[in-house]
Design a protein around this motif. Structure first.
Motif, PDB file in Angstrom:
ATOM      1  N   LEU A 299      95.373  35.394  10.462  1.00  0.00           N
ATOM      2  CA  LEU A 299      94.995  34.527  11.576  1.00  0.00           C
ATOM      3  C   LEU A 299      95.544  35.155  12.849  1.00  0.00           C
ATOM      4  O   LEU A 299      96.626  34.829  13.320  1.00  0.00           O
ATOM      5  N   GLN A 300      94.777  36.097  13.390  1.00  0.00           N
ATOM      6  CA  GLN A 300      95.231  36.873  14.544  1.00  0.00           C
ATOM      7  C   GLN A 300      94.983  36.145  15.866  1.00  0.00           C
ATOM      8  O   GLN A 300      95.530  36.518  16.891  1.00  0.00           O
ATOM      9  N   THR A 301      94.149  35.127  15.831  1.00  0.00           N
ATOM     10  CA  THR A 301      93.991  34.204  16.949  1.00  0.00           C
ATOM     11  C   THR A 301      94.681  32.912  16.542  1.00  0.00           C
ATOM     12  O   THR A 301      94.378  32.356  15.486  1.00  0.00           O
ATOM     13  N   THR A 302      95.609  32.449  17.349  1.00  0.00           N
ATOM     14  CA  THR A 302      96.381  31.278  16.950  1.00  0.00           C
ATOM     15  C   THR A 302      95.519  30.018  16.855  1.00  0.00           C
ATOM     16  O   THR A 302      94.664  29.777  17.719  1.00  0.00           O
ATOM     17  N   PRO A 303      95.728  29.214  15.810  1.00  0.00           N
ATOM     18  CA  PRO A 303      95.046  27.929  15.715  1.00  0.00           C
ATOM     19  C   PRO A 303      95.767  26.840  16.508  1.00  0.00           C
ATOM     20  O   PRO A 303      95.327  25.686  16.518  1.00  0.00           O
ATOM     21  N   ALA A 304      96.890  27.204  17.164  1.00  0.00           N
ATOM     22  CA  ALA A 304      97.649  26.227  17.953  1.00  0.00           C
ATOM     23  C   ALA A 304      96.723  25.514  18.928  1.00  0.00           C
ATOM     24  O   ALA A 304      95.930  26.150  19.634  1.00  0.00           O
ATOM     25  N   SER A 305      96.824  24.199  18.985  1.00  0.00           N
ATOM     26  CA  SER A 305      95.901  23.441  19.823  1.00  0.00           C
ATOM     27  C   SER A 305      96.446  22.063  20.156  1.00  0.00           C
ATOM     28  O   SER A 305      97.402  21.582  19.537  1.00  0.00           O
ATOM     29  N   VAL A 306      95.829  21.457  21.148  1.00  0.00           N
ATOM     30  CA  VAL A 306      96.039  20.051  21.448  1.00  0.00           C
ATOM     31  C   VAL A 306      94.819  19.330  20.881  1.00  0.00           C
ATOM     32  O   VAL A 306      93.682  19.689  21.185  1.00  0.00           O
ATOM     33  N   GLN A 307      95.056  18.309  20.039  1.00  0.00           N
ATOM     34  CA  GLN A 307      93.956  17.630  19.354  1.00  0.00           C
ATOM     35  C   GLN A 307      93.919  16.160  19.744  1.00  0.00           C
ATOM     36  O   GLN A 307      94.964  15.507  19.849  1.00  0.00           O
ATOM     37  N   PHE A 308      92.707  15.644  19.929  1.00  0.00           N
ATOM     38  CA  PHE A 308      92.543  14.282  20.438  1.00  0.00           C
ATOM     39  C   PHE A 308      91.151  13.776  20.091  1.00  0.00           C
ATOM     40  O   PHE A 308      90.239  14.558  19.781  1.00  0.00           O
TER      41      PHE A 308
ATOM     42  N   ASP B   2      86.201  44.826  14.464  1.00  0.00           N
ATOM     43  CA  ASP B   2      85.414  45.637  13.531  1.00  0.00           C
ATOM     44  C   ASP B   2      86.212  46.073  12.299  1.00  0.00           C
ATOM     45  O   ASP B   2      85.740  46.898  11.515  1.00  0.00           O
ATOM     46  N   LEU B   3      87.406  45.516  12.125  1.00  0.00           N
ATOM     47  CA  LEU B   3      88.277  45.910  11.024  1.00  0.00           C
ATOM     48  C   LEU B   3      88.333  44.814   9.955  1.00  0.00           C
ATOM     49  O   LEU B   3      88.049  43.646  10.235  1.00  0.00           O
ATOM     50  N   PRO B   4      88.717  45.160   8.725  1.00  0.00           N
ATOM     51  CA  PRO B   4      88.829  44.152   7.663  1.00  0.00           C
ATOM     52  C   PRO B   4      89.919  43.131   7.978  1.00  0.00           C
ATOM     53  O   PRO B   4      90.848  43.410   8.750  1.00  0.00           O
ATOM     54  N   PRO B   5      89.839  41.940   7.398  1.00  0.00           N
ATOM     55  CA  PRO B   5      90.891  40.938   7.585  1.00  0.00           C
ATOM     56  C   PRO B   5      92.255  41.488   7.178  1.00  0.00           C
ATOM     57  O   PRO B   5      92.379  42.197   6.180  1.00  0.00           O
ATOM     58  N   GLY B   6      93.265  41.157   7.953  1.00  0.00           N
ATOM     59  CA  GLY B   6      94.624  41.583   7.635  1.00  0.00           C
ATOM     60  C   GLY B   6      95.009  42.942   8.166  1.00  0.00           C
ATOM     61  O   GLY B   6      96.142  43.387   7.954  1.00  0.00           O
TER      62      GLY B   6
ATOM     63  N   LEU C  71      87.918  30.723   9.721  1.00  0.00           N
ATOM     64  CA  LEU C  71      87.145  31.963   9.788  1.00  0.00           C
ATOM     65  C   LEU C  71      86.892  32.432  11.217  1.00  0.00           C
ATOM     66  O   LEU C  71      86.521  33.586  11.437  1.00  0.00           O
ATOM     67  N   THR C  72      87.092  31.553  12.193  1.00  0.00           N
ATOM     68  CA  THR C  72      86.909  31.951  13.593  1.00  0.00           C
ATOM     69  C   THR C  72      88.173  32.604  14.175  1.00  0.00           C
ATOM     70  O   THR C  72      88.163  33.026  15.330  1.00  0.00           O
ATOM     71  N   LEU C  73      89.229  32.694  13.378  1.00  0.00           N
ATOM     72  CA  LEU C  73      90.531  33.128  13.889  1.00  0.00           C
ATOM     73  C   LEU C  73      90.992  34.488  13.357  1.00  0.00           C
ATOM     74  O   LEU C  73      92.108  34.910  13.634  1.00  0.00           O
ATOM     75  N   LEU C  74      90.143  35.173  12.614  1.00  0.00           N
ATOM     76  CA  LEU C  74      90.588  36.344  11.863  1.00  0.00           C
ATOM     77  C   LEU C  74      90.800  37.603  12.699  1.00  0.00           C
ATOM     78  O   LEU C  74      91.444  38.541  12.224  1.00  0.00           O
ATOM     79  N   HIS C  75      90.291  37.643  13.917  1.00  0.00           N
ATOM     80  CA  HIS C  75      90.373  38.880  14.675  1.00  0.00           C
ATOM     81  C   HIS C  75      90.686  38.651  16.154  1.00  0.00           C
ATOM     82  O   HIS C  75      90.521  37.548  16.674  1.00  0.00           O
TER      83      HIS C  75
ATOM     84  N   GLN D 273      90.360  41.864   0.439  1.00  0.00           N
ATOM     85  CA  GLN D 273      89.084  41.758  -0.265  1.00  0.00           C
ATOM     86  C   GLN D 273      88.733  40.299  -0.555  1.00  0.00           C
ATOM     87  O   GLN D 273      87.574  39.888  -0.430  1.00  0.00           O
ATOM     88  N   ALA D 274      89.722  39.507  -0.941  1.00  0.00           N
ATOM     89  CA  ALA D 274      89.488  38.094  -1.237  1.00  0.00           C
ATOM     90  C   ALA D 274      88.992  37.354   0.008  1.00  0.00           C
ATOM     91  O   ALA D 274      88.075  36.519  -0.071  1.00  0.00           O
ATOM     92  N   TRP D 275      89.572  37.668   1.145  1.00  0.00           N
ATOM     93  CA  TRP D 275      89.143  37.030   2.393  1.00  0.00           C
ATOM     94  C   TRP D 275      87.733  37.457   2.767  1.00  0.00           C
ATOM     95  O   TRP D 275      86.924  36.643   3.214  1.00  0.00           O
ATOM     96  N   GLN D 276      87.416  38.724   2.580  1.00  0.00           N
ATOM     97  CA  GLN D 276      86.065  39.189   2.907  1.00  0.00           C
ATOM     98  C   GLN D 276      85.022  38.509   2.030  1.00  0.00           C
ATOM     99  O   GLN D 276      83.957  38.093   2.512  1.00  0.00           O
ATOM    100  N   GLN D 277      85.317  38.384   0.754  1.00  0.00           N
ATOM    101  CA  GLN D 277      84.355  37.765  -0.157  1.00  0.00           C
ATOM    102  C   GLN D 277      84.223  36.265   0.094  1.00  0.00           C
ATOM    103  O   GLN D 277      83.133  35.699   0.034  1.00  0.00           O
ATOM    104  N   ALA D 278      85.352  35.612   0.380  1.00  0.00           N
ATOM    105  CA  ALA D 278      85.322  34.175   0.656  1.00  0.00           C
ATOM    106  C   ALA D 278      84.517  33.879   1.919  1.00  0.00           C
ATOM    107  O   ALA D 278      83.797  32.872   1.988  1.00  0.00           O
ATOM    108  N   ALA D 279      84.621  34.750   2.904  1.00  0.00           N
ATOM    109  CA  ALA D 279      83.886  34.554   4.154  1.00  0.00           C
ATOM    110  C   ALA D 279      82.381  34.636   3.937  1.00  0.00           C
ATOM    111  O   ALA D 279      81.597  34.011   4.667  1.00  0.00           O
ATOM    112  N   LYS D 280      81.956  35.399   2.928  1.00  0.00           N
ATOM    113  CA  LYS D 280      80.528  35.548   2.639  1.00  0.00           C
ATOM    114  C   LYS D 280      79.961  34.329   1.920  1.00  0.00           C
ATOM    115  O   LYS D 280      78.742  34.106   1.951  1.00  0.00           O
TER     116      LYS D 280
END
Length: 332
Positions: A113-122, A293-297, A283-287, A246-253
């Protein structure tokens, strides 16, 4: 930027599998290394790739007999992994950096999760559209965690001061209850976690205003291991890193199948609908722009430096070390 490690890990995995008498892709070795992965929390949508990867034989292909255990917060997961109570952990990068700052011997093998999911939720009907709309509002938070420590930096980046928002301290469960009951206008949480749960329980649409969309990003969850494993279990660390990617790539598909693989994972497991929303948000936070253009992780060193700078400014770490102090990929 370091060259993608997935190529190197793939070659190592092939050699390891051949040595074990099994060709990768043939369904896995008859008996793999028993490996324990300690999650950051009880299973929720973000963890789907691990369950899917185990179900589909991805980890077995790399000679890994994976056991997935629930966690009780990233801090505890980091401590347990550093102490050798788990072979690998899935934990928040701020918790990792804080642990290294305290002298623990633990290291990241890759942030997912290279983009933080940190957020304010309401709730969507609260009339909050921009960070400026938070002025004068009450927000539920947990004192001392990465969210509450970086929130003032985010406010400043958006022209606000900490005094413009009143924080109400509570635990994770208390934050959800505070928003649903109306005691607070919002909560600080991860966009991949609380929002879908609040929405389902209250029957009202929830909006997540992500830090990263408004001027502040830093690394979040990734795979960690005890530093000593980099030498004592070098081959296993390489295989686990590649298998996880590999598990993340396959799960995303196939997100639906990935979420379905979590069925029965925990008595505390959210509903299938919530799991699906959580994983979709993940899945929106992986890069970042540097790794799109690189694999997850597979991380970029400049992103590590940016994260270290943010967390040092927030006071989560006293000493801002080089990325190689926290990340295996940053080593020569």
């Amino acid at each position: 930027m370091k060259p993608p490690r997935s190529v190197l890990f793939g070659l190592i995995a092939v050699l390891a599998a051949v040595t074990a008498g099994c060709a990768p892709g043939a369904g896995g070795a008859a008996a793999g290394d028993k490996v324990t992965l300690l999650l950051n929390w009880y299973p929720y949508g973000e963890h789907a790739p691990f369950y899917y990867g185990k179900q589909q034989g991805v980890f077995a292909k790399y000679g890994i007999d994976l056991t997935i255990q629930p966690g009780q917060g990233s801090g505890r997961t980091v401590q347990a992994t550093a102490a050798g109570q788990a072979d690998f952990g899935w934990a928040d990068t701020p918790a990792l950096l804080s642990a290294v700052d305290q002298g623990m011997h633990v290291v990241s093998t890759g942030v997912y999760l290279q983009t933080t999911p940190a957020s304010v939720q309401f709730f969507g009907d609260k009339g909050i559209r921009t960070p400026a709309d938070l002025k004068g509002r009450t927000v539920a938070s947990t004192a001392g965690d990465a969210l509450s420590r970086t929130f003032p930096i985010w406010l400043k980046a958006n022209g606000l001061s900490p005094d413009d928002v009143q924080l109400q301290n509570t635990d994770a469960a208390g934050k959800i209850a505070a928003v649903i009951s109306g005691r607070t206008d919002a909560l600080l949480g991860n966009a991949t976690d609380q929002g879908p749960t609040v929405q389902e329980k209250a029957g009202r649409p929830v909006t997540a205003m992500r830090f990263a969309d408004h001027g502040l990003n830093f690394f979040s969850d990734g795979l960690i291991t005890a530093t000593g494993n980099l030498t004592a279990k070098k081959d296993l660390v390489s295989r686990m890193a590649e298998a996880t990617s590999q598990a993340w790539q396959q799960a995303a598909k196939d997100p639906d199948a990935a979420v379905a693989a979590m069925r029965g994972a925990s008595a505390q497991l959210p509903s299938a609908a919530v799991l699906a929303q959580q994983f979709a948000a993940t899945l929106t936070l992986l890069h970042t722009a540097a790794t799109k253009d690189l694999p997850p992780g597979v991380d970029d060193e400049s992103d590590w430096r940016a994260t270290i700078s943010v967390l040092a400014t927030a006071g989560l770490i006293k000493v801002a070390r080089a990325p190689s102090a926290y990340w295996d990929g940053g080593r020569p």
